[in-house]
Design a protein around this motif. Structure first.
Motif, PDB file in Angstrom:
ATOM      1  N   ARG A 343       0.855  -1.186   0.000  1.00 31.99           N
ATOM      2  CA  ARG A 343       0.000   0.000   0.000  1.00 31.99           C
ATOM      3  C   ARG A 343       0.892   1.238   0.000  1.00 31.99           C
ATOM      4  NH1 ARG A 343      -2.505   2.803   4.655  1.00 31.99           N
ATOM      5  NH2 ARG A 343      -4.322   3.953   3.886  1.00 31.99           N
ATOM      6  N   THR A 344       0.616   2.184  -0.894  1.00 34.57           N
ATOM      7  CA  THR A 344       1.483   3.349  -1.057  1.00 34.57           C
ATOM      8  C   THR A 344       1.744   4.071   0.257  1.00 34.57           C
ATOM      9  OG1 THR A 344       0.873   3.711  -3.375  1.00 34.57           O
ATOM     10  CG2 THR A 344       1.636   5.634  -2.128  1.00 34.57           C
ATOM     11  N   ALA A 345       0.682   4.368   1.018  1.00 33.05           N
ATOM     12  CA  ALA A 345       0.847   5.128   2.262  1.00 33.05           C
ATOM     13  C   ALA A 345       1.763   4.401   3.236  1.00 33.05           C
ATOM     14  CB  ALA A 345      -0.513   5.384   2.903  1.00 33.05           C
ATOM     15  N   ARG A 346       1.637   3.081   3.328  1.00 36.00           N
ATOM     16  CA  ARG A 346       2.476   2.316   4.252  1.00 36.00           C
ATOM     17  C   ARG A 346       3.921   2.274   3.771  1.00 36.00           C
ATOM     18  NH1 ARG A 346       5.050  -1.875   6.072  1.00 36.00           N
ATOM     19  NH2 ARG A 346       5.448  -2.549   3.936  1.00 36.00           N
ATOM     20  N   LEU A 347       4.111   2.074   2.474  1.00 34.95           N
ATOM     21  CA  LEU A 347       5.470   2.009   1.933  1.00 34.95           C
ATOM     22  C   LEU A 347       6.230   3.305   2.177  1.00 34.95           C
ATOM     23  CD1 LEU A 347       4.666   0.254  -1.456  1.00 34.95           C
ATOM     24  CD2 LEU A 347       6.011  -0.733   0.408  1.00 34.95           C
ATOM     25  N   LEU A 348       5.562   4.431   1.994  1.00 32.24           N
ATOM     26  CA  LEU A 348       6.231   5.716   2.200  1.00 32.24           C
ATOM     27  C   LEU A 348       6.456   5.991   3.678  1.00 32.24           C
ATOM     28  CD1 LEU A 348       4.432   7.942  -0.466  1.00 32.24           C
ATOM     29  CD2 LEU A 348       6.622   6.759  -0.649  1.00 32.24           C
ATOM     30  N   ALA A 349       5.466   5.647   4.503  1.00 30.63           N
ATOM     31  CA  ALA A 349       5.617   5.886   5.940  1.00 30.63           C
ATOM     32  C   ALA A 349       6.755   5.067   6.531  1.00 30.63           C
ATOM     33  CB  ALA A 349       4.299   5.574   6.659  1.00 30.63           C
ATOM     34  N   GLU A 350       6.918   3.848   6.060  1.00 33.05           N
ATOM     35  CA  GLU A 350       7.963   2.958   6.585  1.00 33.05           C
ATOM     36  C   GLU A 350       9.275   3.087   5.818  1.00 33.05           C
ATOM     37  OE1 GLU A 350       7.608   1.163   9.291  1.00 33.05           O
ATOM     38  OE2 GLU A 350       5.536   1.893   9.537  1.00 33.05           O
ATOM     39  N   ARG A 351       9.316   3.995   4.856  1.00 27.40           N
ATOM     40  CA  ARG A 351      10.519   4.239   4.054  1.00 27.40           C
ATOM     41  C   ARG A 351      11.045   2.951   3.411  1.00 27.40           C
ATOM     42  NH1 ARG A 351      12.707   9.377   5.244  1.00 27.40           N
ATOM     43  NH2 ARG A 351      11.625  10.407   6.978  1.00 27.40           N
ATOM     44  N   GLU A 352      10.125   2.203   2.812  1.00 23.65           N
ATOM     45  CA  GLU A 352      10.489   0.928   2.204  1.00 23.65           C
ATOM     46  C   GLU A 352      10.773   1.036   0.708  1.00 23.65           C
ATOM     47  OE1 GLU A 352       8.043  -2.398   3.058  1.00 23.65           O
ATOM     48  OE2 GLU A 352       8.096  -2.105   5.230  1.00 23.65           O
ATOM     49  N   VAL A 353      10.622   2.230   0.140  1.00 22.71           N
ATOM     50  CA  VAL A 353      10.954   2.412  -1.272  1.00 22.71           C
ATOM     51  C   VAL A 353      11.999   3.514  -1.386  1.00 22.71           C
ATOM     52  CG1 VAL A 353       8.719   1.597  -2.097  1.00 22.71           C
ATOM     53  CG2 VAL A 353       9.015   4.022  -1.618  1.00 22.71           C
ATOM     54  N   ASP A 354      12.776   3.446  -2.462  1.00 25.24           N
ATOM     55  CA  ASP A 354      13.854   4.427  -2.618  1.00 25.24           C
ATOM     56  C   ASP A 354      13.712   5.277  -3.878  1.00 25.24           C
ATOM     57  OD1 ASP A 354      14.386   2.356  -4.349  1.00 25.24           O
ATOM     58  OD2 ASP A 354      16.415   1.970  -3.626  1.00 25.24           O
ATOM     59  N   ALA A 355      12.565   5.197  -4.551  1.00 25.20           N
ATOM     60  CA  ALA A 355      12.245   6.084  -5.670  1.00 25.20           C
ATOM     61  C   ALA A 355      10.760   5.958  -5.952  1.00 25.20           C
ATOM     62  CB  ALA A 355      13.049   5.730  -6.920  1.00 25.20           C
ATOM     63  N   LEU A 356      10.155   7.044  -6.409  1.00 22.58           N
ATOM     64  CA  LEU A 356       8.731   7.044  -6.748  1.00 22.58           C
ATOM     65  C   LEU A 356       8.557   7.559  -8.166  1.00 22.58           C
ATOM     66  CD1 LEU A 356       5.674   6.844  -6.132  1.00 22.58           C
ATOM     67  CD2 LEU A 356       5.821   9.145  -5.149  1.00 22.58           C
ATOM     68  N   LEU A 357       7.947   6.739  -9.014  1.00 23.76           N
ATOM     69  CA  LEU A 357       7.487   7.170 -10.324  1.00 23.76           C
ATOM     70  C   LEU A 357       5.991   7.423 -10.211  1.00 23.76           C
ATOM     71  CD1 LEU A 357       7.866   7.624 -13.387  1.00 23.76           C
ATOM     72  CD2 LEU A 357       7.477   5.179 -13.709  1.00 23.76           C
ATOM     73  N   TRP A 358       5.578   8.686 -10.351  1.00 27.23           N
ATOM     74  CA  TRP A 358       4.178   9.088 -10.136  1.00 27.23           C
ATOM     75  C   TRP A 358       3.544   9.411 -11.489  1.00 27.23           C
ATOM     76  CZ3 TRP A 358       1.007   8.636  -6.193  1.00 27.23           C
ATOM     77  CH2 TRP A 358      -0.173   9.377  -6.157  1.00 27.23           C
ATOM     78  N   ILE A 359       2.466   8.698 -11.818  1.00 32.42           N
ATOM     79  CA  ILE A 359       1.790   8.884 -13.100  1.00 32.42           C
ATOM     80  C   ILE A 359       0.419   9.496 -12.855  1.00 32.42           C
ATOM     81  CG2 ILE A 359       0.860   7.745 -15.155  1.00 32.42           C
ATOM     82  CD1 ILE A 359       3.506   5.949 -13.200  1.00 32.42           C
ATOM     83  N   ALA A 360       0.166  10.657 -13.459  1.00 37.96           N
ATOM     84  CA  ALA A 360      -1.103  11.373 -13.275  1.00 37.96           C
ATOM     85  C   ALA A 360      -1.468  12.057 -14.581  1.00 37.96           C
ATOM     86  CB  ALA A 360      -0.986  12.389 -12.146  1.00 37.96           C
ATOM     87  N   SER A 361      -2.093  11.315 -15.499  1.00 38.28           N
ATOM     88  CA  SER A 361      -2.364  11.880 -16.822  1.00 38.28           C
ATOM     89  C   SER A 361      -3.775  12.442 -16.975  1.00 38.28           C
ATOM     90  CB  SER A 361      -2.122  10.824 -17.905  1.00 38.28           C
ATOM     91  OG  SER A 361      -3.064   9.769 -17.836  1.00 38.28           O
ATOM     92  N   PHE A 362      -4.706  12.111 -16.058  1.00 45.63           N
ATOM     93  CA  PHE A 362      -6.087  12.573 -16.219  1.00 45.63           C
ATOM     94  C   PHE A 362      -6.385  13.865 -15.477  1.00 45.63           C
ATOM     95  CE2 PHE A 362      -6.453   7.948 -16.900  1.00 45.63           C
ATOM     96  CZ  PHE A 362      -6.966   7.978 -18.184  1.00 45.63           C
ATOM     97  N   ALA A 363      -5.634  14.158 -14.464  1.00 44.05           N
ATOM     98  CA  ALA A 363      -5.857  15.349 -13.646  1.00 44.05           C
ATOM     99  C   ALA A 363      -4.562  15.646 -12.907  1.00 44.05           C
ATOM    100  CB  ALA A 363      -6.993  15.116 -12.647  1.00 44.05           C
ATOM    101  N   PRO A 364      -4.391  16.878 -12.434  1.00 40.75           N
ATOM    102  CA  PRO A 364      -3.180  17.207 -11.677  1.00 40.75           C
ATOM    103  C   PRO A 364      -3.228  16.647 -10.254  1.00 40.75           C
ATOM    104  CG  PRO A 364      -4.589  19.133 -11.841  1.00 40.75           C
ATOM    105  CD  PRO A 364      -5.228  18.077 -12.692  1.00 40.75           C
ATOM    106  N   GLN A 365      -3.305  15.323 -10.164  1.00 38.40           N
ATOM    107  CA  GLN A 365      -3.331  14.655  -8.866  1.00 38.40           C
ATOM    108  C   GLN A 365      -1.948  14.738  -8.234  1.00 38.40           C
ATOM    109  OE1 GLN A 365      -5.843  13.544  -7.282  1.00 38.40           O
ATOM    110  NE2 GLN A 365      -7.447  12.908  -8.700  1.00 38.40           N
ATOM    111  N   PRO A 366      -1.823  15.364  -7.057  1.00 36.40           N
ATOM    112  CA  PRO A 366      -0.497  15.514  -6.445  1.00 36.40           C
ATOM    113  C   PRO A 366       0.021  14.211  -5.874  1.00 36.40           C
ATOM    114  CG  PRO A 366      -2.194  16.334  -4.960  1.00 36.40           C
ATOM    115  CD  PRO A 366      -2.903  15.967  -6.239  1.00 36.40           C
ATOM    116  N   TRP A 367       1.330  14.071  -5.858  1.00 36.55           N
ATOM    117  CA  TRP A 367       1.935  12.926  -5.185  1.00 36.55           C
ATOM    118  C   TRP A 367       1.683  13.046  -3.686  1.00 36.55           C
ATOM    119  CZ3 TRP A 367       4.191  16.497  -8.333  1.00 36.55           C
ATOM    120  CH2 TRP A 367       4.881  17.547  -7.694  1.00 36.55           C
TER     121      TRP A 367
END
Length: 456
Positions: A343-367
């Motif tokens: 789950r994105t929120a858990r991965l970021l909170a626990e610092r389990e990822v070291d890069a984020l590729l954010w795709i938002a083509s339909f609306a300016p959805q913020p990371w």
């Protein structure tokens, strides 16, 4: 469904700006994918749609204008050409041990191109609306489901039961799509909420509400028991007025030709929405022993349903899966699905990822706002995200991409999951698609990548 057509004739005597019209245009901003619209593209890059009551579409179109054609890439807050932006992004993905591909607001082609890129760098895949999508997936995996289509709702359903939702809040044209112009007499019953005001005014419809303030879990527990044929009198005695109301509803379902239970996964109370979805499916299965019934889940926004269907087709597993080529990291499984761990929120909170590729083509959805400023962020995004990416500054690459149905063609799955709709660009600003950028990144990774022997 008609093929969209372009018409450059003036829109009428009241028009003050020239406009190119796309008739039978399919709207990409909601999973209903309405295909009866006329989109107008003006010389200043703005768009509008004629004769539609959809506030959601009107709001989405406010994000498009003349600046989009001039939107460029940026690296670390500074303007950069595309080659420099892609080179930095490819370097980050090559060096990452566990990147996350998040947002994933794209279409079929975008997903198909992102999948090999994810496999090349051992990425985790999760959608912007993963928290709404996952409970429905879990319920399907555990017990299966009965789903129907918009066409069946319109042509056959004489009883619509809306569980805890008012569809027009998120899907303003739902009742137009389901009811308008139909001569079929229908009953609309809202359970656990007020009636949707947008449901009023249609011919041959009767609207009721039941148990407006009741607890969703209590309601479905009792309703499930009634559907399974438990002693109705005893259940009513134990549940009071709630039992009477649900017994009456169950009798109406038994007498209907075709009942459809409509719900919104995103509107179900967390954190155990999967249990509610499972209960609704169980009720429908029980009803089908004697008559016809099905569920219609209103969800899949921003390409969520499309991406989930495409990833499942490509890998055999739904979203919240880590995909990896066997050579990427020795000893790691090529596929690993975990709806909780990934789950994105858990991965970021626990610092389990070291890069984020954010795709938002339909609306300016913020990371996610919780993103560590030091974490490398690659945004393949709506041009309206450009300023936010520059403001983040260091460790940020931004590449503007086309919105399917606005500046590129594409394909999306409709809300009922059975129809893939072809999108035609209503404007056509020279922005590259997510699929094109992902393919270019894959090519750069194939040049850089060499097998590693380190452990995850």
């Amino acid at each position: 469904m008609h093929s969209p057509s372009l018409d450059t004739s003036p829109p009428g005597p009241s028009a003050t700006r020239a406009a190119a019209l796309t008739r039978d245009w399919i709207c990409p901003f909601c999973p209903l994918l309405c295909d009866d619209l006329v989109a107008a593209c003006h010389d200043d890059g703005t768009l509008d749609v004629r004769d539609t009551e959809c506030s959601r579409l009107a709001h989405a179109l406010t994000h498009y204008g003349a600046r989009d054609a001039r939107c460029g890439c940026s690296v670390d807050g500074n303007e950069a050409d595309r080659d420099a932006a892609l080179a930095r992004a490819a370097q980050w993905l090559t060096n990452a041990r566990r990147p996350l591909f998040g947002g994933l607001a794209t279409d079929v082609a975008g997903t198909r191109a992102l999948y090999p890129l994810a496999a090349a760098c051992g990425a985790i895949l999760d959608h912007l609306h993963g928290d709404a999508l996952t409970p429905a997936t879990l319920a399907l995996q555990d017990r299966g489901s009965f789903f129907t289509t918009l066409s069946e709702v319109r042509a056959r359903a004489d009883l619509l039961v809306f569980f805890g939702c008012q569809p027009s809040r998120r899907y303003p044209r739902f009742f137009t799509r389901a009811l308008a112009g139909s001569e079929l007499a229908r009953e609309l019953v809202f359970v656990g909420c007020e009636a949707d005001p947008a449901a009023a005014g249609f011919a041959q419809t009767r609207i009721d509400t039941l148990l407006r303030d009741a607890d969703a879990y209590d309601t479905l527990a009792l309703w499930s028991a009634l559907a399974e044929g438990r002693d109705a009198a005893a259940l009513r005695e134990g549940a009071g007025n709630g039992g009477d109301a649900l017994a009456s509803l169950h009798a109406r379902i038994a007498g209907a030709r075709y009942t459809v239970i409509v719900y919104e996964p995103a509107a179900l109370p967390a954190p155990h929405a999967a249990l509610l979805t499972e209960a609704l499916n169980r009720i429908v299965k029980a009803v089908n022993r004697t008559t016809r019934a099905a569920c219609l889940a209103l969800g899949g926004d921003d390409g969520a349903l499309t991406v989930n269907q495409t990833v499942t087709w490509l890998s055999g597993l739904p979203l919240r899966t880590r995909v990896s080529m066997p050579a990427r990291v020795t000893g790691s499984a090529p596929l690993d699905h975990d709806p909780y761990r990934y789950r994105t929120a858990r991965l970021l909170a626990e610092r389990e990822v070291d890069a984020l590729l954010w795709i938002a083509s339909f609306a300016p959805q913020p990371w996610p706002a919780s993103l560590d400023p030091a974490l490398p962020l690659i945004v393949l995004g709506h041009p309206a995200l450009a300023d936010a990416a520059r403001a983040r500054g260091a460790n940020t690459v931004f590449v503007p991409v086309a919105t399917p149905g606005i500046d590129s063609g594409g394909h999306l799955f409709r809300v009922d999951g059975t129809v893939v709709m072809p999108l035609t660009a209503a404007r056509g600003v020279a922005l590259e698609s997510v699929a094109s950028i992902a393919a270019q990144l894959s090519g750069r990774l194939s040049e850089r990548f060499s097998p590693r022997e380190d452990q995850p």
